[in-house]
Design a protein around this motif. Sequence first.
Motif, PDB file in Angstrom:
ATOM      1  N   MET A  63       1.056  -0.898  -0.111  1.00 54.91           N
ATOM      2  CA  MET A  63       0.221  -0.093   0.062  1.00 54.91           C
ATOM      3  C   MET A  63       1.006   1.363   0.072  1.00 54.91           C
ATOM      4  SD  MET A  63      -3.484   0.293   0.244  1.00 54.91           S
ATOM      5  CE  MET A  63      -3.698   1.594  -0.675  1.00 54.91           C
ATOM      6  N   LYS A  64       0.708   2.188  -0.841  1.00 57.72           N
ATOM      7  CA  LYS A  64       1.031   3.469  -0.718  1.00 57.72           C
ATOM      8  C   LYS A  64       0.537   4.316   0.282  1.00 57.72           C
ATOM      9  CE  LYS A  64       1.361   4.121  -5.141  1.00 57.72           C
ATOM     10  NZ  LYS A  64       0.588   5.023  -6.538  1.00 57.72           N
ATOM     11  N   PRO A  65       1.697   4.729   0.787  1.00 61.36           N
ATOM     12  CA  PRO A  65       0.966   5.980   1.961  1.00 61.36           C
ATOM     13  C   PRO A  65      -0.449   7.034   1.514  1.00 61.36           C
ATOM     14  CG  PRO A  65       3.116   6.533   2.040  1.00 61.36           C
ATOM     15  CD  PRO A  65       2.379   4.893   0.796  1.00 61.36           C
ATOM     16  N   GLN A  66      -1.319   7.023   1.970  1.00 58.11           N
ATOM     17  CA  GLN A  66      -2.544   7.444   1.217  1.00 58.11           C
ATOM     18  C   GLN A  66      -2.611   9.186   1.766  1.00 58.11           C
ATOM     19  OE1 GLN A  66      -4.822   6.518  -1.584  1.00 58.11           O
ATOM     20  NE2 GLN A  66      -3.194   5.217  -1.095  1.00 58.11           N
ATOM     21  N   VAL A  67      -2.246  10.222   1.306  1.00 55.66           N
ATOM     22  CA  VAL A  67      -2.516  11.147   1.879  1.00 55.66           C
ATOM     23  C   VAL A  67      -3.838  11.988   1.884  1.00 55.66           C
ATOM     24  CG1 VAL A  67      -0.305  13.441   1.712  1.00 55.66           C
ATOM     25  CG2 VAL A  67       0.315  10.964   2.313  1.00 55.66           C
ATOM     26  N   VAL A  68      -3.332  12.494   2.875  1.00 56.25           N
ATOM     27  CA  VAL A  68      -4.929  14.206   3.420  1.00 56.25           C
ATOM     28  C   VAL A  68      -3.572  15.706   3.520  1.00 56.25           C
ATOM     29  CG1 VAL A  68      -6.927  15.118   3.760  1.00 56.25           C
ATOM     30  CG2 VAL A  68      -7.068  13.006   3.302  1.00 56.25           C
ATOM     31  N   PHE A  69      -4.026  16.122   2.854  1.00 57.93           N
ATOM     32  CA  PHE A  69      -2.722  17.325   3.198  1.00 57.93           C
ATOM     33  C   PHE A  69      -4.263  18.315   3.745  1.00 57.93           C
ATOM     34  CE2 PHE A  69      -0.204  17.650  -0.606  1.00 57.93           C
ATOM     35  CZ  PHE A  69       0.677  16.885   0.001  1.00 57.93           C
ATOM     36  N   VAL A  70      -3.594  18.906   4.897  1.00 58.69           N
ATOM     37  CA  VAL A  70      -4.699  19.878   5.511  1.00 58.69           C
ATOM     38  C   VAL A  70      -4.304  21.407   5.864  1.00 58.69           C
ATOM     39  CG1 VAL A  70      -5.803  20.113   8.130  1.00 58.69           C
ATOM     40  CG2 VAL A  70      -5.515  18.153   7.278  1.00 58.69           C
ATOM     41  N   LEU A  71      -4.783  22.154   5.164  1.00 60.87           N
ATOM     42  CA  LEU A  71      -3.913  23.822   5.309  1.00 60.87           C
ATOM     43  C   LEU A  71      -5.026  24.907   5.598  1.00 60.87           C
ATOM     44  CD1 LEU A  71      -2.390  23.776   1.472  1.00 60.87           C
ATOM     45  CD2 LEU A  71      -1.340  23.247   4.131  1.00 60.87           C
TER      46      LEU A  71
ATOM     47  N   ASP B 117       2.831  -0.844  11.460  1.00 60.02           N
ATOM     48  CA  ASP B 117       1.799  -1.471  11.198  1.00 60.02           C
ATOM     49  C   ASP B 117       1.951  -0.859   9.900  1.00 60.02           C
ATOM     50  OD1 ASP B 117      -0.592  -1.654  11.306  1.00 60.02           O
ATOM     51  OD2 ASP B 117      -1.348  -1.306  13.511  1.00 60.02           O
ATOM     52  N   GLU B 118       1.828  -1.745   9.203  1.00 64.12           N
ATOM     53  CA  GLU B 118       1.359  -1.740   7.513  1.00 64.12           C
ATOM     54  C   GLU B 118      -0.385  -0.999   7.582  1.00 64.12           C
ATOM     55  OE1 GLU B 118       0.271  -6.785   8.005  1.00 64.12           O
ATOM     56  OE2 GLU B 118       2.150  -5.043   9.018  1.00 64.12           O
ATOM     57  N   LYS B 119      -0.842  -1.577   8.932  1.00 63.88           N
ATOM     58  CA  LYS B 119      -2.587  -1.033   8.415  1.00 63.88           C
ATOM     59  C   LYS B 119      -2.676   0.687   8.125  1.00 63.88           C
ATOM     60  CE  LYS B 119      -4.582  -3.831  11.100  1.00 63.88           C
ATOM     61  NZ  LYS B 119      -3.410  -4.567  11.627  1.00 63.88           N
ATOM     62  N   MET B 120      -2.024   0.946   8.476  1.00 64.77           N
ATOM     63  CA  MET B 120      -1.990   2.654   8.888  1.00 64.77           C
ATOM     64  C   MET B 120      -1.285   3.310   8.122  1.00 64.77           C
ATOM     65  SD  MET B 120      -3.588   2.983  11.699  1.00 64.77           S
ATOM     66  CE  MET B 120      -3.077   4.412  12.382  1.00 64.77           C
ATOM     67  N   PHE B 121      -1.872   3.453   6.948  1.00 62.36           N
ATOM     68  CA  PHE B 121      -0.636   3.925   5.501  1.00 62.36           C
ATOM     69  C   PHE B 121      -1.336   5.245   5.269  1.00 62.36           C
ATOM     70  CE2 PHE B 121      -3.683   0.523   4.344  1.00 62.36           C
ATOM     71  CZ  PHE B 121      -4.817   1.460   3.546  1.00 62.36           C
ATOM     72  N   ARG B 122      -2.660   5.524   6.435  1.00 63.10           N
ATOM     73  CA  ARG B 122      -3.533   7.132   5.337  1.00 63.10           C
ATOM     74  C   ARG B 122      -2.826   8.034   6.727  1.00 63.10           C
ATOM     75  NH1 ARG B 122      -7.648   3.749   6.293  1.00 63.10           N
ATOM     76  NH2 ARG B 122      -8.187   3.569   4.112  1.00 63.10           N
TER      77      ARG B 122
ATOM     78  N   ALA C 142       3.679   8.672  -2.790  1.00 65.86           N
ATOM     79  CA  ALA C 142       2.493   8.930  -2.167  1.00 65.86           C
ATOM     80  C   ALA C 142       1.293   9.380  -3.096  1.00 65.86           C
ATOM     81  CB  ALA C 142       2.435   9.438  -1.014  1.00 65.86           C
ATOM     82  N   ASP C 143       0.353   9.456  -2.365  1.00 64.14           N
ATOM     83  CA  ASP C 143      -0.763   9.544  -3.590  1.00 64.14           C
ATOM     84  C   ASP C 143      -1.685  10.606  -2.251  1.00 64.14           C
ATOM     85  OD1 ASP C 143      -0.873   7.436  -5.236  1.00 64.14           O
ATOM     86  OD2 ASP C 143      -2.432   6.204  -4.527  1.00 64.14           O
ATOM     87  N   VAL C 144      -2.007  11.773  -2.980  1.00 69.08           N
ATOM     88  CA  VAL C 144      -2.777  13.329  -2.402  1.00 69.08           C
ATOM     89  C   VAL C 144      -3.581  12.734  -2.910  1.00 69.08           C
ATOM     90  CG1 VAL C 144      -3.010  15.677  -2.039  1.00 69.08           C
ATOM     91  CG2 VAL C 144      -0.256  14.515  -2.527  1.00 69.08           C
ATOM     92  N   LYS C 145      -4.818  12.528  -1.900  1.00 68.57           N
ATOM     93  CA  LYS C 145      -6.517  12.669  -1.762  1.00 68.57           C
ATOM     94  C   LYS C 145      -7.280  12.985  -2.230  1.00 68.57           C
ATOM     95  CE  LYS C 145      -8.018   9.722   1.003  1.00 68.57           C
ATOM     96  NZ  LYS C 145      -8.517   8.006   1.460  1.00 68.57           N
ATOM     97  N   PHE C 146      -7.030  14.191  -1.705  1.00 67.33           N
ATOM     98  CA  PHE C 146      -6.892  16.077  -1.657  1.00 67.33           C
ATOM     99  C   PHE C 146      -6.613  16.865   0.186  1.00 67.33           C
ATOM    100  CE2 PHE C 146     -10.053  13.112   0.990  1.00 67.33           C
ATOM    101  CZ  PHE C 146     -10.342  14.325   2.391  1.00 67.33           C
ATOM    102  N   VAL C 147      -7.368  17.677  -0.566  1.00 60.83           N
ATOM    103  CA  VAL C 147      -6.700  19.366   0.512  1.00 60.83           C
ATOM    104  C   VAL C 147      -7.946  19.322   1.139  1.00 60.83           C
ATOM    105  CG1 VAL C 147      -5.483  21.367   0.723  1.00 60.83           C
ATOM    106  CG2 VAL C 147      -5.038  20.244  -1.742  1.00 60.83           C
ATOM    107  N   LEU C 148      -8.131  19.183   2.705  1.00 55.85           N
ATOM    108  CA  LEU C 148      -9.165  19.895   3.513  1.00 55.85           C
ATOM    109  C   LEU C 148      -8.838  20.867   4.030  1.00 55.85           C
ATOM    110  CD1 LEU C 148     -11.384  18.306   4.944  1.00 55.85           C
ATOM    111  CD2 LEU C 148      -9.779  18.025   6.677  1.00 55.85           C
ATOM    112  N   PHE C 149      -9.045  21.939   3.674  1.00 54.33           N
ATOM    113  CA  PHE C 149      -8.824  23.322   3.668  1.00 54.33           C
ATOM    114  C   PHE C 149      -9.570  23.611   4.576  1.00 54.33           C
ATOM    115  CE2 PHE C 149      -9.511  27.745   1.801  1.00 54.33           C
ATOM    116  CZ  PHE C 149      -9.009  28.375   2.589  1.00 54.33           C
ATOM    117  N   PHE C 150      -9.114  23.953   6.100  1.00 53.28           N
ATOM    118  CA  PHE C 150      -9.791  25.118   7.107  1.00 53.28           C
ATOM    119  C   PHE C 150     -10.060  26.829   6.593  1.00 53.28           C
ATOM    120  CE2 PHE C 150      -9.277  20.883   9.104  1.00 53.28           C
ATOM    121  CZ  PHE C 150      -9.898  20.804   8.859  1.00 53.28           C
ATOM    122  N   ASP C 151     -11.353  27.040   5.763  1.00 51.50           N
ATOM    123  CA  ASP C 151     -11.158  27.881   5.771  1.00 51.50           C
ATOM    124  C   ASP C 151     -11.641  28.863   6.620  1.00 51.50           C
ATOM    125  OD1 ASP C 151     -11.025  30.666   4.110  1.00 51.50           O
ATOM    126  OD2 ASP C 151     -13.465  29.536   3.156  1.00 51.50           O
TER     127      ASP C 151
END
Length: 219
Positions: free
Chosen positions: A24-32, A106-111, A135-144
Amino acid sequence: MIGRLFSNVSHKVQSLLYRASLMMKPQVVFVLGGPGAGKGTQCTKIVENYSYTHLSAGDLLRAERAREGSQFGQLIASYIKDGKIVPVEITIDLLRKAMEEMMKKDEKMFRFLIDGFPRNEDNLQGWNRVMDGKADVKFVLFFDCAIEVCIDRCLERGKSSGRTDDNRESLEKRIQTYLQSTRPIIEQYEKLGKVRTVDASRSVDEVFAGVKAILDREG
Ligand code: UDP
Ligand code: MG
């Protein structure tokens, strides 16, 4: 007979799933979002409710600043105080190591929630250079969050945070960096349809309800 066949198949499926999880590649959410927008607070709540690891780029840099023998301690300290963005090589290295360590444990912790990164063009290019295909960037979570609200929250936090940058002088520089350098990064992701926005000026629980709606939809 059928029972045995079934158990055989289910065993095979399980071992396939296991092997897939190893690859599994790391699945990433950028939090900005601006300083004080609530990124850290909300990430903590996400971790309590979903299978994500929270990596705050700022916290990793502060830890590196404090690490005895670090060759970057001084540099990081002065960048943080001035609200400037640390050269990406340093930040990426810390992020990559943190992700690798977690997945080794823990290989299940890929998020991963990567909080406070990428903050400028240098950060984004560095990420693409080093992490492309890894790694895959799933989306950006933007705190506006309205800038005035951000300032109030940071000054309030500054009373007890002990942070060298939660004072009015550093804060002005951080806000400027955010508006000049980070907003354009969010806009770039926006054009790719990759930004999920939450109105972050509200209370912690109200904001988290918005976050949950997004995460439940995105899976
Ligand atoms: N910082 C950086 N690169 C990053 C993340 C943070 O250089 O990728 C530095 C920058 O100087 C920033 C400071 O660390 O102003 C604090 O960042 P943090 O994310 O902790 O602040 P927040 O936005 O959460 O208030
Ligand atoms: Mg933070």
